[in-house]
Design a protein around this motif. Structure first.
Motif, PDB file in Angstrom:
ATOM      1  N   ALA A  11      72.922   7.490  74.650  1.00 54.53           N
ATOM      2  CA  ALA A  11      72.968   6.452  73.623  1.00 54.53           C
ATOM      3  C   ALA A  11      73.311   5.120  74.296  1.00 54.53           C
ATOM      4  CB  ALA A  11      74.036   6.821  72.602  1.00 54.53           C
ATOM      5  N   PRO A  12      72.966   3.992  73.674  1.00 55.59           N
ATOM      6  CA  PRO A  12      73.302   2.703  74.287  1.00 55.59           C
ATOM      7  C   PRO A  12      74.816   2.488  74.335  1.00 55.59           C
ATOM      8  CG  PRO A  12      72.393   2.403  72.081  1.00 55.59           C
ATOM      9  CD  PRO A  12      72.260   3.855  72.410  1.00 55.59           C
ATOM     10  N   LEU A  13      75.242   1.673  75.298  1.00 49.55           N
ATOM     11  CA  LEU A  13      76.670   1.352  75.409  1.00 49.55           C
ATOM     12  C   LEU A  13      77.009   0.332  74.332  1.00 49.55           C
ATOM     13  CD1 LEU A  13      76.832   1.069  79.270  1.00 49.55           C
ATOM     14  CD2 LEU A  13      78.263   2.599  77.924  1.00 49.55           C
ATOM     15  N   MET A  14      77.555   0.812  73.229  1.00 47.14           N
ATOM     16  CA  MET A  14      77.826  -0.071  72.094  1.00 47.14           C
ATOM     17  C   MET A  14      79.094  -0.879  72.298  1.00 47.14           C
ATOM     18  SD  MET A  14      76.900   2.604  69.107  1.00 47.14           S
ATOM     19  CE  MET A  14      77.373   4.048  70.021  1.00 47.14           C
ATOM     20  N   PHE A  15      80.000  -0.328  73.103  1.00 50.94           N
ATOM     21  CA  PHE A  15      81.301  -0.982  73.313  1.00 50.94           C
ATOM     22  C   PHE A  15      81.619  -0.957  74.799  1.00 50.94           C
ATOM     23  CE2 PHE A  15      81.252   0.876  69.119  1.00 50.94           C
ATOM     24  CZ  PHE A  15      81.577  -0.211  68.343  1.00 50.94           C
ATOM     25  N   ASP A  16      82.511  -1.869  75.189  1.00 55.31           N
ATOM     26  CA  ASP A  16      83.022  -1.801  76.554  1.00 55.31           C
ATOM     27  C   ASP A  16      84.131  -0.759  76.644  1.00 55.31           C
ATOM     28  OD1 ASP A  16      81.386  -3.911  77.584  1.00 55.31           O
ATOM     29  OD2 ASP A  16      82.681  -5.329  76.528  1.00 55.31           O
ATOM     30  N   VAL A  17      85.020  -0.772  75.638  1.00 60.15           N
ATOM     31  CA  VAL A  17      86.152   0.157  75.662  1.00 60.15           C
ATOM     32  C   VAL A  17      86.335   0.776  74.281  1.00 60.15           C
ATOM     33  CG1 VAL A  17      88.639   0.419  76.074  1.00 60.15           C
ATOM     34  CG2 VAL A  17      87.335  -1.231  77.421  1.00 60.15           C
ATOM     35  N   ILE A  18      86.461   2.094  74.250  1.00 61.04           N
ATOM     36  CA  ILE A  18      86.910   2.775  73.034  1.00 61.04           C
ATOM     37  C   ILE A  18      88.346   3.208  73.275  1.00 61.04           C
ATOM     38  CG2 ILE A  18      86.674   4.858  71.617  1.00 61.04           C
ATOM     39  CD1 ILE A  18      83.647   4.617  71.915  1.00 61.04           C
ATOM     40  N   ILE A  19      89.199   2.908  72.312  1.00 63.13           N
ATOM     41  CA  ILE A  19      90.608   3.310  72.394  1.00 63.13           C
ATOM     42  C   ILE A  19      90.841   4.382  71.344  1.00 63.13           C
ATOM     43  CG2 ILE A  19      93.001   2.539  72.097  1.00 63.13           C
ATOM     44  CD1 ILE A  19      92.065  -0.278  72.969  1.00 63.13           C
ATOM     45  N   ALA A  20      91.361   5.526  71.758  1.00 60.71           N
ATOM     46  CA  ALA A  20      91.725   6.588  70.806  1.00 60.71           C
ATOM     47  C   ALA A  20      93.165   6.360  70.381  1.00 60.71           C
ATOM     48  CB  ALA A  20      91.577   7.957  71.457  1.00 60.71           C
ATOM     49  N   GLY A  21      93.374   6.047  69.103  1.00 64.66           N
ATOM     50  CA  GLY A  21      94.730   5.885  68.580  1.00 64.66           C
ATOM     51  C   GLY A  21      95.120   4.443  68.365  1.00 64.66           C
ATOM     52  N   CYS A  22      95.506   4.117  67.129  1.00 62.44           N
ATOM     53  CA  CYS A  22      95.938   2.748  66.830  1.00 62.44           C
ATOM     54  C   CYS A  22      97.430   2.716  66.528  1.00 62.44           C
ATOM     55  CB  CYS A  22      95.134   2.156  65.669  1.00 62.44           C
ATOM     56  SG  CYS A  22      95.272   0.355  65.604  1.00 62.44           S
ATOM     57  N   GLY A  23      98.214   3.361  67.375  1.00 59.12           N
ATOM     58  CA  GLY A  23      99.668   3.184  67.359  1.00 59.12           C
ATOM     59  C   GLY A  23      99.970   1.868  68.062  1.00 59.12           C
ATOM     60  N   PRO A  24     101.230   1.618  68.367  1.00 58.55           N
ATOM     61  CA  PRO A  24     101.579   0.361  69.041  1.00 58.55           C
ATOM     62  C   PRO A  24     100.867   0.172  70.379  1.00 58.55           C
ATOM     63  CG  PRO A  24     103.515   1.797  68.745  1.00 58.55           C
ATOM     64  CD  PRO A  24     102.410   2.419  67.992  1.00 58.55           C
ATOM     65  N   THR A  25     100.701   1.260  71.144  1.00 60.09           N
ATOM     66  CA  THR A  25     100.062   1.123  72.460  1.00 60.09           C
ATOM     67  C   THR A  25      98.588   0.757  72.303  1.00 60.09           C
ATOM     68  OG1 THR A  25     101.551   2.826  73.311  1.00 60.09           O
ATOM     69  CG2 THR A  25      99.641   2.305  74.655  1.00 60.09           C
ATOM     70  N   GLY A  26      97.875   1.496  71.446  1.00 59.29           N
ATOM     71  CA  GLY A  26      96.442   1.246  71.270  1.00 59.29           C
ATOM     72  C   GLY A  26      96.176  -0.145  70.722  1.00 59.29           C
ATOM     73  N   ALA A  27      96.985  -0.568  69.748  1.00 59.96           N
ATOM     74  CA  ALA A  27      96.772  -1.886  69.142  1.00 59.96           C
ATOM     75  C   ALA A  27      97.039  -2.995  70.158  1.00 59.96           C
ATOM     76  CB  ALA A  27      97.674  -2.043  67.919  1.00 59.96           C
ATOM     77  N   MET A  28      98.104  -2.834  70.946  1.00 61.19           N
ATOM     78  CA  MET A  28      98.424  -3.858  71.951  1.00 61.19           C
ATOM     79  C   MET A  28      97.318  -3.941  73.000  1.00 61.19           C
ATOM     80  SD  MET A  28     101.145  -5.855  72.604  1.00 61.19           S
ATOM     81  CE  MET A  28     100.528  -7.333  73.347  1.00 61.19           C
ATOM     82  N   LEU A  29      96.824  -2.777  73.411  1.00 67.14           N
ATOM     83  CA  LEU A  29      95.764  -2.768  74.426  1.00 67.14           C
ATOM     84  C   LEU A  29      94.496  -3.437  73.894  1.00 67.14           C
ATOM     85  CD1 LEU A  29      94.711  -1.911  77.199  1.00 67.14           C
ATOM     86  CD2 LEU A  29      94.070   0.290  76.194  1.00 67.14           C
ATOM     87  N   ALA A  30      94.162  -3.140  72.644  1.00 75.50           N
ATOM     88  CA  ALA A  30      92.961  -3.741  72.051  1.00 75.50           C
ATOM     89  C   ALA A  30      93.075  -5.267  72.065  1.00 75.50           C
ATOM     90  CB  ALA A  30      92.780  -3.228  70.625  1.00 75.50           C
ATOM     91  N   ALA A  31      94.245  -5.769  71.695  1.00 73.90           N
ATOM     92  CA  ALA A  31      94.444  -7.216  71.664  1.00 73.90           C
ATOM     93  C   ALA A  31      94.325  -7.814  73.069  1.00 73.90           C
ATOM     94  CB  ALA A  31      95.804  -7.544  71.058  1.00 73.90           C
ATOM     95  N   GLU A  32      94.931  -7.158  74.042  1.00 72.74           N
ATOM     96  CA  GLU A  32      94.876  -7.669  75.413  1.00 72.74           C
ATOM     97  C   GLU A  32      93.430  -7.718  75.927  1.00 72.74           C
ATOM     98  OE1 GLU A  32      97.598  -8.785  77.684  1.00 72.74           O
ATOM     99  OE2 GLU A  32      97.978  -9.202  75.583  1.00 72.74           O
ATOM    100  N   LEU A  33      92.653  -6.704  75.596  1.00 70.32           N
ATOM    101  CA  LEU A  33      91.250  -6.677  76.046  1.00 70.32           C
ATOM    102  C   LEU A  33      90.448  -7.776  75.352  1.00 70.32           C
ATOM    103  CD1 LEU A  33      90.768  -2.804  76.024  1.00 70.32           C
ATOM    104  CD2 LEU A  33      90.630  -4.272  78.054  1.00 70.32           C
ATOM    105  N   ARG A  34      90.743  -8.018  74.089  1.00 66.96           N
ATOM    106  CA  ARG A  34      89.990  -9.042  73.352  1.00 66.96           C
ATOM    107  C   ARG A  34      90.228 -10.444  73.922  1.00 66.96           C
ATOM    108  NH1 ARG A  34      85.720  -9.000  72.062  1.00 66.96           N
ATOM    109  NH2 ARG A  34      85.997 -10.861  70.798  1.00 66.96           N
ATOM    110  N   LEU A  35      91.396 -10.656  74.539  1.00 63.15           N
ATOM    111  CA  LEU A  35      91.646 -11.966  75.148  1.00 63.15           C
ATOM    112  C   LEU A  35      90.579 -12.283  76.188  1.00 63.15           C
ATOM    113  CD1 LEU A  35      95.524 -11.966  75.651  1.00 63.15           C
ATOM    114  CD2 LEU A  35      94.210 -13.278  73.981  1.00 63.15           C
ATOM    115  N   HIS A  36      89.920 -11.248  76.681  1.00 65.15           N
ATOM    116  CA  HIS A  36      88.912 -11.436  77.728  1.00 65.15           C
ATOM    117  C   HIS A  36      87.516 -11.092  77.219  1.00 65.15           C
ATOM    118  CE1 HIS A  36      92.249 -12.057  80.423  1.00 65.15           C
ATOM    119  NE2 HIS A  36      92.793 -10.973  79.913  1.00 65.15           N
ATOM    120  N   ASP A  37      87.361 -11.149  75.895  1.00 71.59           N
ATOM    121  CA  ASP A  37      86.033 -11.007  75.296  1.00 71.59           C
ATOM    122  C   ASP A  37      85.423  -9.631  75.543  1.00 71.59           C
ATOM    123  OD1 ASP A  37      84.044 -12.030  73.733  1.00 71.59           O
ATOM    124  OD2 ASP A  37      82.926 -12.928  75.403  1.00 71.59           O
TER     125      ASP A  37
END
Ligand SMILES: Cc1cc2nc3c(=O)[nH]c(=O)nc-3n(C[C@H](O)[C@H](O)[C@H](O)COP(=O)(O)OP(=O)(O)OC[C@H]3O[C@@H](n4cnc5c(N)ncnc54)[C@H](O)[C@@H]3O)c2cc1C
Length: 514
Positions: A38-64
Motif C-alpha cells: 500500500a502507499p506510504l500514507m504517513f511518515d510515522v504511525i504512533i500506537a497509543g495516545c497516552g502522554p508519551t504518544g501525544a507528546m511524540l506526535a506534537a514533537e514530530l509535527r514541529l518538523h512537518d
C-alpha cells in the motif's frame, strides 16, 4: 536571530530519508515487492495516545512530519489519578510554550518529599526557573497534550487498536483490530505497559514481576474526618502504602495494600477495599459509593531494545516500575522529547548516520536508573526492621543539602547528563531557562530547532541555518563562551572556535545545506 522555517526543506511528500534495509534487522521477513505494498500514507504511525504518544506526535509535527496516532480507547480513562509533573517535564512544557496552558489545571507544590516519601524540605537553590512539582489529573494532562498535537496537525484516531504489523525496507504495514491496513515509514509503540507493539516485535522485557499490589480508588466514607485523620496518621507510621485523603465534595482518595497479587485485568470491588481496610486499619471507615476503583502492581521491567529497524518503543511500552517518586509519565514524555527531533531528522533526510540510535543509547540508561531508584525506594517503604533502619539512616543523611539535592535532581530528571564525550560538566546536560536579551531562553525553543547561543558574537551556523537558530548575545548569563543546544535543550557543544563548532553541527545536524 536567524530563524528560517523548515519550509526551506522538501515537503513530507517528497521525503529524502536515508535508507537502510530490513536485511540489517535480524529475524525480520524479507520485503514484499514494492508493487504489492500500500502507499506510504504517513511518515510515522504512533500506537497509543497516552502522554508519551501525544507528546511524540506534537514533537514530530514541529518538523512537518505526517503523523497518525492510533488509540484503542474511544473515551478518556475513567479514573482520575493525580500525577506529579517534575521539574524537567515542566521545563519541556516551557520549551514548547505549553506551560502556561498547563499550570492553571494543576496545583504547585514544593520540589521535596519525593524520594521514598521521606519528608524533607526542598534543597537550597535548585538550578531551575521551574523548581516545583505540578500535581495534575492524568486525564487532563493527556487531553492537553493531545489537543496540542492536533493543533500542530497530528491526526488522532480513537477506537483503533494496533493488532499487527510487518516491516520491510521502505516502511511498516500496520494492521488494526478490524483488519484495516495502514502504512508508514516508521511505527512507534507508545501503547503502555502491556504494549502489543513490544510483544509483536519480540523484544525481551526482563525484570521482576509484581510482588505486591495496591488498591486505589475514590469513594465516600461514613465516619467523621477527625477520626480518619487520627487513624491514618497512626497506621501510616508502619504501612506507608496506605492513605485516605479528602478529595473534595465528601469524596476520599483511598490507597490500601491488596491482599495478594491477582489478575490485574480485573478491577477490584468495593468489598475488596472494605476487607483490606479492615485488615490494615481495623475499620473500613464505612466506605461506599465508589467513583472509580483500580489496582496497580510493582513490576519492574525494561525493554532490551528500544528500536528494531523501523519500529521503536517509548514510555511505559519500554519500561515499567512502581509509581513511588512519580516518575513514569515524566520518563515517557521525556523519551518522546528525545526521540521526536531525531526521528523527524531521519524522515526529513538530514539525520547523521547514527542519530536515531542515540535515542536508545541515551534513554535506556536513564530508564535503568529510574528502575533502580524505584527498587531502592520500595525497599525503604518496607515495614521490616532492616529497611526501616536504612530509612532512618537515609533520613539523617538527607539533612546534608548535597544528599537531598542529589536525590531530588535524580527524581526530577534535571541531573541527567548524556555521554557526549569528554568536556566541561555542562556538556550533555540540559541548560536551565536563563535570561537572554530577547527574554527567556526557553521561549526561543518553541519550534523544536537547535540553537547556537553565541556570546562571542563572531560564530555562525552557516549551512545549518535551516535547522539551527543563532542567537548572538554577549549578555547571556553563562560561564562558558558559547553553547550549541539540541532541540531537546541538551548542550551538544561548548566553545568559541568556528571549526570545532562546524564539526559538532555536522555531528548532530548532518550535512550543511550548502
Ligand atoms: C497509582 C499510579 C500513580 C502514578 N503517578 C505518577 C506520577 O505522579 N508521575 C508520573 O510521572 N507517573 C505516574 N504514574 C505512571 C504513569 O501513569 C505512566 O507512566 C504513564 O501513564 C505512561 O504513559 P504512556 O503514554 O507511556 O502509557 P499509557 O498512559 O499507558 O498510554 C498508553 C496508551 O496506549 C493505548 N493502547 C494500548 N494498546 C494499544 C493498541 N494496541 N493500539 C492502540 N492503542 C493502544 C492505551 O489505551 C493508552 O491510552 C503513576 C502510575 C500509577 C499506577
Amino acid at each position: 536571530m536567524d530563524s528560517p522555517q523548515f519550509t526551506a526543506e522538501p515537503s513530507s511528500n517528497d521525503t529524502v530519508e536515508r535508507d537502510f534495509t530490513v536485511g540489517d534487522v535480524p529475524g525480520l521477513r524479507s520485503p514484499a515487492s514494492g508493487a504489492e505494498r500500500a502507499p506510504l500514507m504517513f511518515d510515522v504511525i504512533i500506537a497509543g495516545c497516552g502522554p508519551t504518544g501525544a507528546m511524540l506526535a506534537a514533537e514530530l509535527r514541529l518538523h512537518d512530519v505526517r503523523v497518525l496516532v492510533l488509540e484503542k480507547e474511544t473515551e478518556p480513562k475513567s479514573f482520575v489519578r493525580i500525577v506529579g509533573l517534575h521539574i524537567r517535564s515542566l521545563e519541556l512544557m516551557a520549551m514548547r510554550g505549553l506551560l502556561d496552558r498547563i499550570l492553571g489545571h494543576g496545583r504547585q507544590r514544593p520540589a521535596s518529599g519525593f524520594f521514598a516519601a521521606i519528608a524533607k524540605p526542598a534543597p537550597k537553590g535548585l538550578d531551575s526557573a521551574h523548581a516545583y512539582l505540578l500535581g495534575i489529573p492524568q486525564p487532563v494532562i493527556e487531553r492537553l497534550l493531545e489537543e496540542h498535537a492536533i493543533e500542530l496537525g497530528a491526526q488522532v484516531r480513537h477506537g483503533c487498536a494496533v493488532a499487527g504489523f510487518e516491516q520491510d525496507d521502505e516502511g511498516v504495514t500496520v494492521e488494526l483490530a478490524d483488519g484495516e491496513q495502514l502504512r508508514a515509514r516508521y511505527l512507534v509503540g507508545c501503547d503502555g505497559a502491556r504494549s502489543t507493539v513490544r510483544k509483536l516485535l519480540g523484544v525481551g522485557f526482563p525484570g521482576e514481576p509484581s510482588r505486591t499490589e495496591t488498591l486505589m480508588g475514590e469513594m465516600e466514607v461514613g465516619v467523621p474526618q477527625e477520626e480518619i485523620t487520627a487513624k491514618v496518621t497512626e497506621i501510616h507510621e508502619t504501612h506507608r502504602r496506605f492513605w485516605l485523603r479528602p478529595f473534595g465534595e465528601g469524596v476520599y482518595s483511598v490507597v490500601v495494600p491488596a491482599g495478594g497479587v491477582s489478575d490485574r485485568a480485573e478491577p477490584p470491588t468495593l468489598e475488596d477495599f472494605q476487607q483490606q481496610l479492615r485488615t490494615i486499619a481495623g475499620t473500613d471507615f464505612g466506605v461506599h459509593s465508589p467513583r472509580w476503583m483500580s489496582r496497580f502492581g510493582d513490576a519492574t521491567r525494561l525493554a532490551e531494545r528500544y528500536r528494531v529497524g523501523r519500529v521503536l518503543l517509548a514510555g511505559d511500552a519500554a519500561h515499567i516500575h512502581p509509581p513511588i517518586g512519580g516518575q513514569g509519565l515524566n520518563l515517557g514524555v521525556q523519551d518522546a522529547f528525545n526521540l521526536g527531533w531525531k526521528l523527524a531528522a531521519q524522515i526529513r533526510g538530514w539525520a547523521p548516520e547514527t542519530l536515531l540510535d542515540t535515542y536508545q543509547a541515551e534513554r535506556h540508561p536513564v530508564a535503568a536508573d529510574v528502575l533502580d531508584n524505584t527498587r531502592a525506594q520500595m525497599e525503604l517503604l518496607s515495614a521490616e526492621p532492616g529497611p526501616q533502619a536504612a530509612r532512618r539512616l537515609l533520613t539523617e543523611l538527607m539533612d546534608f543539602d548535597e544528599v537531598n539535592r542529589y536525590l531530588i535532581e535524580k527524581i526530577t530528571a534535571i541531573g541527567i547528563r548524556y555521554d557526549f564525550g569528554a568536556g566541561p560538566d555542562l556538556l550533555g546536560r540540559r541548560l536551565r531557562d536563563i535570561d537572554v536579551k530577547q527574554g527567556r531562553l526557553y521561549d526561543l525553543l518553541h519550534r523544536g530547532r537547535g540553537l547556537l547561543l553565541d556570546r562571542t558574537e563572531r560564530l555562525t551556523v552557516g549551512g545549518w541555518s535551516d535547522r539551527v537558530d543563532h542567537l548572538a548575545d554577549p549578555t547571556a548569563v553563562l560561564d562558558v563562551p558559547s553553547v550549541l543546544l539540541r532541540p531537546d535543550g541538551h548542550v551538544a557543544w561548548i566553545g568559541d572556535d568556528q571549526q570545532d563548532l562546524d564539526g559538532h553541527l555536522a555531528r548532530w545536524f548532518g550535512k550543511p545545506a550548502n
